[in-house]
Every structure is written in C-alpha cells, then in structure tokens.
Write a protein that holds these residues in place. Structure first.
Motif, mmCIF file in Angstrom:
data_model
loop_
_atom_site.group_PDB
_atom_site.id
_atom_site.type_symbol
_atom_site.label_atom_id
_atom_site.label_comp_id
_atom_site.label_asym_id
_atom_site.label_seq_id
_atom_site.Cartn_x
_atom_site.Cartn_y
_atom_site.Cartn_z
ATOM 1 N N GLU A 20 0.833 -1.197 0.000
ATOM 2 C CA GLU A 20 0.000 0.000 0.000
ATOM 3 C C GLU A 20 0.870 1.250 0.000
ATOM 4 O OE1 GLU A 20 -0.689 -2.509 1.974
ATOM 5 O OE2 GLU A 20 -2.615 -3.196 1.159
ATOM 6 N N HIS A 61 -0.467 -9.995 3.399
ATOM 7 C CA HIS A 61 -1.627 -10.142 2.512
ATOM 8 C C HIS A 61 -2.026 -11.600 2.336
ATOM 9 C CE1 HIS A 61 -0.232 -6.062 1.492
ATOM 10 N NE2 HIS A 61 -1.504 -5.819 1.300
ATOM 11 N N ARG A 104 -4.281 -6.603 10.256
ATOM 12 C CA ARG A 104 -4.766 -7.237 9.034
ATOM 13 C C ARG A 104 -4.289 -6.527 7.772
ATOM 14 N NH1 ARG A 104 -9.881 -10.280 7.203
ATOM 15 N NH2 ARG A 104 -9.227 -10.552 5.053
ATOM 16 N N TYR A 105 -4.261 -5.199 7.814
ATOM 17 C CA TYR A 105 -4.004 -4.442 6.585
ATOM 18 C C TYR A 105 -2.676 -3.682 6.590
ATOM 19 C CZ TYR A 105 -8.956 -5.337 5.821
ATOM 20 O OH TYR A 105 -10.168 -5.943 5.656
ATOM 21 N N GLY A 123 -2.326 0.395 4.812
ATOM 22 C CA GLY A 123 -3.587 -0.235 4.412
ATOM 23 C C GLY A 123 -4.691 -0.093 5.450
ATOM 24 N N LYS A 137 -11.635 2.679 8.194
ATOM 25 C CA LYS A 137 -11.820 1.263 8.513
ATOM 26 C C LYS A 137 -11.855 1.075 10.027
ATOM 27 C CE LYS A 137 -9.745 -1.431 4.701
ATOM 28 N NZ LYS A 137 -8.434 -1.181 4.057
#
Lengths: 242, 242, 242, 242
Positions: free
Chosen positions: C57, C142, D53-54, D58, D63
């Motif tokens: 990202e 990911h 998680r991201y 991200g 979120k």
DNA sequence: CATGAATGAGCTTTCATTCAT
DNA sequence: CATGAATGAAAGCTCATTCAT
C-alpha cells in the motif's frame, strides 16, 4: 473522408479511403489494398457497435480497436481522430438506412397498403438496428455537432418524406385521404411512434411492468400505429377535401 | 465497483436529509443542518444539469462539483459514488415530473378539452425541461441499469395513464370516444410524439432544414398531435361502440 | 479491481518480454526492443526497491514510476495494474534467489562443511538482499494472495530442501548425522534463524539495546546457527541410527 | 498519549486518557468517564485488528472507526493522529505479551521441563495472537520508527531473557546444560523458530505444498523446536563445562 | 502499411485531517 | 463529549493521442 475536411478533421485519413476504394480489384488473393480496406471496415463496424452501446464518451478508442482486432494507431491512420471516426459512423448509419429505404417497393395506387408497408418497414428497421437509435440519441445529446461537421450528411437526406408525399397525393386523388395533412407530419408521426417505443423501452418497461420488446407487444404497438396514422390521414364519411 | 448495489449505498445519503430536514428551524441564520442540506441540494441540481448536458460518462465528477461550488469529496460524502449520484438525479427527475403532473387539474366531464390539456402539458413539460429527455436517453443508453438499482423508483409510477383512462371512460360514456382504445396506448402516443420531436430535434433539423424548436414550429406540432390523438380516440359519425 | 485474476493480466506483460528479448541484436545503438526492455526492467527494479521499502500500500505507483524515471502509464502498459507489477516483483525475487542458490557448489562428501556453507549463504543472502525479507513479509501480511495468482510461482520452488536432503543422507552414510532429522525441518531451522534475526532487527534492537546488524553481531549469530544446526543433526557419541 | 509527546504527536490526545482513567468509578450505571473509556478501548481494539490485518498504510482511519462503531473524529480526539494510535497499538501489544509471559510459572529446579514450557508458551502465543506477528512485521517494515517514538516502550522490555538465564544457570548447576550458551541466543532461537514458521506460513505453504497452520503440523514443529533447543543447551555425554 | 512504445492530462475514488457546532 | 460537514492532496487507473520505427 475524401472531401475537403473541416479544420478539426485530420489530414491523414483524408486520402487513404478514396485511394483504396478506387483500386479495389475483383480477383483472387486479397491484395494489399483489399486487406487495408478490410482493416478500415473492421474498425468502422466495431466502432458502430461500441459507440452504439457505450455512447461517444463511453466508447473508448481502445475498446474499438480491440473489438476490431486492430490497434489504436490504425484508428488515427484511417480516421484521423475519435471524432472523425464517429462522424463516419454516423454517415455510414444514415447511408445504410437510406439504402434500406430505397429497397422498399411501393405501389402508389394502393396508398393505404403502402402506408402500412412504410410503418412496418420503420418499426422493423428500428427494431433490427438498435444502433440506429442509440447513435442518434448520442448525437442529439451532443446537439448534432458531429453531423454538422459532415460534408456527406446532406447527401443522405431521407427520401421517406417524398415517398409519403406521393402516397398521400395518390390517396387524395382517390378520394380516401384528407388533403390537409402534411407528409412531413405523417413521417414524423411514424418515426416518433416507432422510435420512442424502442428507444425508451428500458425505462418504460420498468414503469409499465411489461417487456415492450417482446414480439407480441411490438406487433400490438405496430397495429396501433397503423390505426392512428390511418385515422389521421383518412377522410371520414361525410367529410370532403373542400 | 463500490456502490453499484443499493445495499452499499452510503447510509449518509439515505439518512442525512430526512434528519436534517426534520430539524430545520424557521428562524434567522442558516443552521448547520440547513447549510448541509443546501450543499447536498446544490450538488444534486448541478449534477442534473451536467448529466443532462454531457451524459453519464461525459459528466465528470469535477464538472459537477465545480458547478455546485463544492468539492469532489462531498459527492462521495453525500452520494457514495458517481453512480449513486446519478441514481438520485434520476429519482429526483421522476419525482419532479410526477409533482408537475399531479398539479394538473382536469375536468373529466370535458374529456376532449382535458385531453388537449394533457397534450399541452406534456409538450410544454418536455420543452421546458430538456434535461428530462436527455437524462432518460442517457439512462436508456445504459439499458436502464441505474434506475433498476433504485429502491424509490417504483414509488414514482406515473399517474398519467390512470388520468387518461378516466378521460377515455368519460368520453365513452358521453358517446364521443371509441371504447376500443387503451389508455396506455394513448399515453404512449402522446409521450412519443412530444418526446421524439424534441429529443431528435438536432438531427431532424439538419435534414428537414428548419428549426424544430422555434415556437411556431412547436405550436404547429402540438396542434398536429391534438388532431392525431383526437382522431384516434373519437367515435366517427356512423360508428358505434357496440 | 481490474486485474486481480491471472486471466485478466494484460497480455503485453506476458508476451512483450519474450518477443523483445528474442529479437535483441548484439550491435551498436540500442534497438527499439532493447530500449523497451530497458524501460520494463527499470520499472521492475524500481518497484522492487519501492515495495520493499514501503510495502504494498505504501509503495505508490507514482513513487515507482519516478524511481524508474518513467511514467505511471507505462506501469499499466507493461504490467496491467499495480497488483500485476507486484506479482512480477515477487516472481523476480524468487527467481533471483533460486539462481543464487543454484550457483552454490557443494561437496556432498563433506556434509558438515557443506551445511556450514549453506548457512553462510542464507545469512549472507538475507543480509545482502533485505528486500527479500520485506517483500516476503508484505506478501504474508496479505496472506499470500498475490503469489497465489502467479502462474510462474510454482516453477520457482526452492531446490534448497533437496540439497540439504543430499547432505543429510551423505552424513548418515558417513555415520556422522542422525537419520531421524528431516531435511524440511533443517531447511526451516536455517531459514527461520537467519530470517527472523534480520527481519525483526529493528524492534529487537530497541529491546536488546544492541545493533544486531553490526558485522560482529551478525557473525556471532551465524556461528550460533551453525552450532545449533550441527547439534541438531549430529549423531552423539554412543548414539546409533538403528 | 499521556506522556510528553514528540513533536509529531498531537496535543489533544495528551490529556484525555489520563483524566478519564483517573476518575473511573467502580459503581453502578456507566458513568460518562466509563463510556468514554469504552469508546477509547473500542478504538484501540479495532485498530489492533485493522492494523494487524491491513498494515499501517492499508489500515485506514475510516476502517478503524467503522470497526469500532465510532467516528473518525474520535480517533483524533483520543489519539491525536493515526500515528499516535498506531504507537498505542504497539504499546498495548507489548504490554499484553508481557502480562502473558509473567503469568508463566516455572520451576527453576526442572530446567528441561521449564524450557519446554517456555517453548510451548511462545508457539502458543504466536499462534493465538497472529496480530502480534503482523504488527511487528509492519513496524519492522517501517524500521522501528513508531516504537522509537514511544516513551512507554522501554518499560516493556521482555522478562523472557532473564527467565531463560535462570533456567540455563539452574541446568548448568545440575550438570545437564552447557555453560557456554547465552540466554539471549536461546531466547532468539525460540522466538525465531516460532515466529518465522507462523509469520511466513502463507508463502511457505505455497512452496512446501502443505498447510503449516494445521494443528498436527504445528505440533510437529513445536516438537522439533524442543529437540533443537535441548540439543543446543544440553551437555553431551563425555563433555564437561570446563 | 502496420505496430509497439511513449506521453501527459484527466478520470473516479480514498486518504488523513480539521472545522463548527 | 460526540458528531456531522468540510477539505485538499493523493491514490490507482484510463483517456485520446503522438512518436519512432
């Protein structure tokens, strides 16, 4: 685009087609000019589909070149620009419509039957060539600015009005039609009823709760157009044309 | 594709206006909710203009936000996506058309005059609200996919057909109208003739060599619609409804 | 998300390099294909650095195209999407690691020395190619979803386990290694100890109060890995394999 | 962020938590401070999940606020910035790990069993708290820059090394462990083998063709770690500590 | 003639953050 | 304390078009 192009029309495209069209041979293996013509035709056909489906802005050069199994570059080679291509698409669309119209053989001595044939032709043509409708809508959204740039467009003025005028005259002579109805209006009436029904079928279907494009629905609508047009042009019992 | 489905439509858009509208105060300086509502309304109005003029693809988010004197970001804040905004524009367009229709006061005892009034209303509305036509064309180009996603669309089914049905019944009762003509067809006839003439005026003008939008041309066309509709529904001398 | 599936991966990316590589000439000025290949390589190299440094990202398309002295657009031209580029970066990373591994020449008759060489190689490779570690961490964040989309990934399965298996067998034959230790576990042990130490050096340094990346610290850790691995695989005095 | 914050840490957040934490009451209905504390905790918990998680880039503010069923604005109210929130997430992660470690009760007189218990704890903790791994990887990707800004981080230096040192000493005293093995290296060996196996499970699974996270695979790996660690620290028959 | 590479402006959308009650 | 509104930069990606063989 063989004729002297407006300023915005690119130069490259101006030559190519005239040349290739002129030299087309009838014989044997595909000549270089023939394959070039094939490329050009592929692009024009693909562009017609893509513009009809996605509109002018939505129809990207890439979508067209892919659909034609060619390259973006070729569009510029043959048509100069996206706009030039769109103009040719419009011209081609009118030309095909005119050709189809001219193939209609009508008997002026049978004006009622002939009018019905005209209606049938129009409904059938719009129904079988939906691209005609969406391309026209797209062009009207742009206020006719592309067709205004076309030199050839004027050559394609529809013979339909003249044909209808003949039929109306014949009917008047036979004492069955009114003499105060203009051919232009009858033409517009037929076009309007056929066009609107198909052009707006998606939004209308949502509200009327029926599928307007179903064959029986279309047949029923065609019958209604017939009765409306005939009642509009027919002299009623007791009426005279003056 | 973040917002194609109604489920993903941002809640803000759905909730905000109801809330803020409810709390609106009558007094003095514009409250926070009022100015928020104003922002939303500005965007919706601007979007209506821009989409009507440039189509869906041609109507960019930036064009809209600038026309609304707001920011791109606010479109996503209030409408979730360009598509969400377009759907609301369509809903709003239908809602306004419905409101205008409902304001028509007709005397069912005068079915001929009332039918003329309906025709006059339709021609006038299409003429004064060209965005109605171009938005519908745009939506039909997209095969009705946006309006299909609207939850509210169903509530806006036009009352026009019911009104025409009433007039036809009244005319039949009075012995002046035929009983074999469906209200739906009369509605479509009126809509078609009014719509097509204006929708396609740019391309038609190029071929007919006259400006269809000129006031006298429009009046002449309206008169033709009247005569056509009336001839279609009127019982002729000597005919009976069985 | 236009390019998530391998199927939608643009053909250019897949086809272009093979073609252009094949046609590369040896002589003089850079041919058109060579400069195209150079552009593609520049992007791939720049992307490796940028993704390794900033993550998926955090590694923006613009950062990459600037680092490659190219344009955003070319990334889409050659790799279809940011994701497609990232997948190729991963593939390339594995390929380079494999090539380096294959360059290792080991003498199976000297299993202890060879195991040490493997350990030295791994520690050295991780240390000299920090992008290998951060790219793998990014991909694991990911959940391996990108590498799962790679068609080529399967071809790059590391030969390391097979090599270690050979060494272990040789050692068993020579009576110096235990026969109950799996090559897979020895491989994972070496990889884990080398990887973790470098991967987590920043957070570990904060807590241990020393710079783990200092040369002597690294050498000391490598020695510890050696002793641990050897104690794990070596048959102790008095033990037998059967 | 109660302590004197670095320049980049926002001011607002600096006060709030200290206040609310101090005034927390034990009784009855949820006080205003309690619900404030709940909001803060919700955000922290949600942020832990989302960042784990991201990743940092991200894991968007939106979120997190949605996952916490709160508002973006609250994140700035309580944590000053996204970075401030991430720092607290890291601190919280370390704190929880420390608490869990401290709950381990080991018998120094049984060093072998206790070492196994430490290994079991580590493997279990990493396995049950995957966010621990991904957050650490994320922070290492950023080269430890966030944890470097934390004032509290130093207070959380892991007691694990000291515990292992005790066990090693005890084992040496009992004559079963070597004296030339450092507690730090044993700690790193345990951490590395546990961490790497889980951290890289997605990419490894793709190449090894087995699901490393399956319970039996994990148990097998844990057994391997045990044997490796024990062979590393155990004095072999015939060896002496000096 | 055909084709692949290059280009920069513009697209829709999401970002972290601040303002104003 | 909480919350809805506002903001501008930047994200990934597509556009029509031109260059260079």
């Amino acid at each position: 685009m063989p004729t002297s192009a407006p300023a915005t029309r690119p130069k490259v495209a101006a030559r190519a087609p005239a040349k290739t069209l002129a030299k087309r041979k009838s014989g044997a293996a595909p000549s270089r000019e023939q394959s070039a013509q094939a490329t050009r035709d592929n692009i024009l056909r693909a562009a017609t589909k893509v513009f009809a489906r996605y509109g002018y802005e939505g129809g990207s050069v890439e979508k067209i070149s892919k659909a034609a199994k060619s390259f973006d570059r070729m569009i510029y080679y043959y048509f100069g620009s996206k706009e030039g291509l769109f103009i040719e698409v419009l011209e081609d669309m009118y030309r095909r419509m005119n050709e189809a119209e001219q193939a209609l053989s009508l008997d002026a001595e049978q004006p009622v039957e002939s009018l019905k044939a005209v209606i049938a032709f129009v409904v059938n043509y719009y129904s079988k060539h939906p691209e005609f409708i969406t391309l026209l809508n797209t062009e009207n959204l742009h206020r006719g600015k592309h067709i205004a740039k076309s030199q050839r467009a004027k050559d394609y003025s529809s013979p339909a009005i003249a044909v209808i005028a003949q039929l109306l005259e014949s009917g008047v002579r036979q004492g069955v039609f009114r003499s105060d109805v203009s051919a232009r209006n009858v033409y517009l009436l037929i076009a309007a009823t056929g066009y609107f029904y198909l052009s707006n079928s998606h939004t209308l279907s949502a509200f009327l709760g029926e599928n307007l494009r179903a064959p029986h629905a279309l047949a029923q609508w065609q019958a209604f157009i017939e009765s409306t047009v005939l009642r509009t042009v027919t002299l009623q019992p007791g009426e005279t044309n003056g």
